[in-house]
Write an enzyme that holds these catalytic residues in place. Structure first.
Site: not given
Ligand SMILES: NC(=O)c1ccc[n+]([C@@H]2O[C@H](COP(=O)([O-])OP(=O)(O)OC[C@H]3O[C@@H](n4cnc5c(N)ncnc54)[C@H](O)[C@@H]3O)[C@@H](O)[C@H]2O)c1
Ligand SMILES: [Zn+2]
Length: 366
Positions: A121, A143, A185, A231, A241, A245, A249, A252, A256, A269
Site C-alpha cells: 500500500r 500521476k 510541454e 507544474k 485534477e 490542473r 491539457n 493535448h 492525442h 507525443h
Molecule cells: N505521469 C505524468 O504526469 C506524465 C506526464 C507526461 C507523460 N507521461 C508519460 O511519460 C511517458 C513518456 O516519457 P518519455 O518521453 O520520457 O519517454 P521514455 O521514457 O520512453 O524515454 C524516451 C527514450 O529516451 C531514452 N532515454 C531516457 N533517458 C535518456 C538519456 N538521458 N539519454 C539517452 N536516452 C535516454 C529512453 O530509454 C527511451 O528510449 C509516456 O508513457 C507518458 O504517458 C506521464
Molecule cells: Zn503531454
C-alpha cells in the site's frame, strides 16, 4: 542548484534541479528515515549511459541496492512489467520503509511510481527523471500508472515521490527528437501561464532550436526550473485534477487524436501536442477569444523552435477526430478545450462543436 517545493495536503515534495544534485540523495534518505534496501528501476539504455553515476552516489553508504532493468519502450508500460517489479520486491523481502527509485524517462517513472504506490500500500519512492519530458512534466505531479490494451494510462494512482532529483547532465546524451518532445510541454507552460518563460523562449529560440543541451546547460536550467515550478504550482493547487490542473491539457485533445490517428509512430507525443496547440490557437481565434496577432506570435514560436506545423496528408481529419473520441477529456460527449485568450491566460470551453474542430484540423493540412 534550485529547489522547488510541490506541496500536497500531506507534505512537501521537493524538486532539486541543477548539476550534481544526486549527491543529495543519501542525506535525503537519511532524513526521511527510510529502510536500507533500495530497488532501482531503469532500462538498459539509461543504465549503460548513466548507471555508474547513480551507483557512485551510494559508494560511501551501506544501502543494499537491487537493480531492476526492464525493456526499453512505451509498449512495456504494462501491468505485466509492474508485476515483475513487484515480484522482485517480494523476493528480496522489501519492507514498508524500503525505497523504490525510478531512474529513467516517463515510462520508467510512471511504472515504477505505480509499483511503489501499490506495494504494501505504498513504499517511499524517489524520481530521478532522465528525459526532458520527464524532468519538466512526467516526474512532477504524482500521476503514476500503466497502459491497457484498450487505452493509454487507463490504470494508475496518484502517488507522490518523497523527492525528485533533476540532474541536467543526464540530458547531455538525450537524442534530439526526445529533446523536441519535452520542449512542446515547455512551450505549453509559456502559453498557458508563464509569459516570462514564453519571452525567454522567443529571445533564445535559435540556440534552443539546436536542441543541444550539452553546450547550453545554463539556458536549459532556466527553462527546466521555470517549467517544473509551473507544474508544481498547478499541482499544489489542484492535485487531483478538479480544476486548474486541467489547463495542462492545452494542445493535448487534438494532440492525442493525432497520436492515435498516426498509430503513435509518425509523430512523437511532443510533435503531436505542438500540432494540437496550433489547432487550438486557431480554434481560439475563430471563436474570437484570441486576436490574430497573438495567434501568429505563438504559432511562429512553434515554427522557430523546429516543430512541424503542417499535418501529414496520410493522417486524415476524420481519423484524428475518431482518435479524440477515446480521450478522457471528453465529458458527457462534449469536447472540452483549454483555449488561450491572451498570452499567459487560458479558459475552459466545453461547447466546442465537432465542426469547429474539423475545420481546425483540416487547416493543419493546409
Ligand atoms: N505521469 C505524468 O504526469 C506524465 C506526464 C507526461 C507523460 N507521461 C508519460 O511519460 C511517458 C513518456 O516519457 P518519455 O518521453 O520520457 O519517454 P521514455 O521514457 O520512453 O524515454 C524516451 C527514450 O529516451 C531514452 N532515454 C531516457 N533517458 C535518456 C538519456 N538521458 N539519454 C539517452 N536516452 C535516454 C529512453 O530509454 C527511451 O528510449 C509516456 O508513457 C507518458 O504517458 C506521464
Ligand atoms: Zn503531454
Amino acid at each position: 542548484m534550485k529547489t522547488i517545493n510541490l506541496k500536497t495536503k500531506q507534505q512537501n515534495h521537493p524538486i532539486h534541479i541543477g548539476e550534481n544534485v544526486l549527491t543529495m540523495l543519501p542525506g535525503i534518505l537519511e532524513t526521511a528515515k527510510t529502510g536500507q534496501k533500495i530497488a532501482i528501476v531503469s532500462n538498459q539504455t539509461i543504465w549503460e549511459l548513466h548507471g555508474e553515476t547513480l551507483l557512485a552516489t551510494f559508494a560511501e553508504s551501506d544501502y543494499t541496492l537491487h537493480i531492476i532493468l526492464i525493456p526499453d519502450g512505451e509498449s512495456y508500460k504494462t501491468m505485466d512489467t509492474v508485476q515483475t517489479i513487484l515480484d522482485t520486491l517480494i523476493e528480496k523481502h522489501f519492507e514498508r520503509k524500503d525505497v523504490l527509485l525510478a531512474f529513467g524517462g516517463g515510462v520508467i517513472g510512471d511504472m515504477a511510481g505505480f509499483a511503489a504506490a501499490i506495494y504494501l500500500r505504498g513504499i517511499p519512492f524517489v524520481q530521478i527523471p532522465t528525459t526532458l519530458l520527464a524532468q519538466v512534466d512526467a516526474a512532477i505531479g504524482g500521476k503514476t500508472g500503466v497502459n491497457h490494451p484498450s487505452g493509454k494510462n487507463l490504470i494508475g494512482a496518484f502517488y507522490q515521490p518523497i523527492c525528485t532529483l533533476v540532474e541536467l547532465s543526464f540530458l547531455d546524451t538525450l537524442p534530439k527528437k526526445e529533446v523536441l518532445c519535452g520542449l512542446a510541454e515547455v512551450v505549453k507552460y509559456g502559453i498557458i501561464g508563464n509569459t516570462g518563460l514564453f519571452k525567454y523562449l522567443e529571445t533564445h529560440s535559435e540556440k534552443i532550436a539546436t536542441l543541444n543541451i550539452k553546450d547550453h546547460h545554463r539556458l536549459w536550467e532556466y527553462i527546466i526550473r521555470w517549467s517544473c515550478g509551473d507544474k508544481a504550482t498547478i499541482v499544489s493547487a489542484d492535485e487531483r485534477e478538479a480544476g486548474l490542473r486541467e489547463n495542462l491539457n492545452f494542445g493535448h485533445t487534438i494532440g492525442h487524436g493525432i497520436e492515435s490517428a498516426s498509430h503513435y509512430t509518425l509523430y512523437s507525443h511532443g510533435e503531436a501536442v505542438a500540432l494540437g496547440m496550433k489547432a487550438a490557437l486557431e480554434l481560439a481565434e475563430t471563436g474570437r477569444l484570441l486576436d490574430k496577432k497573438s495567434t501568429k506570435r505563438m504559432t511562429s514560436l512553434l515554427k522557430k523552435l523546429g516543430f512541424k506545423t503542417k499535418l501529414d496528408s496520410s493522417v486524415t481529419t476524420e481519423a484524428v477526430i475518431e482518435g479524440m473520441r477515446t480521450d478522457k477529456k471528453i465529458r458527457n460527449g462534449k469536447l472540452r478545450f483549454i483555449l488561450p485568450t491572451a498570452l499567459g491566460t487560458v479558459v475552459t470551453i466545453d461547447d466546442v462543436t465537432m465542426d469547429d474542430v474539423r475545420i481546425a484540423v483540416d487547416n493543419l493540412h493546409a
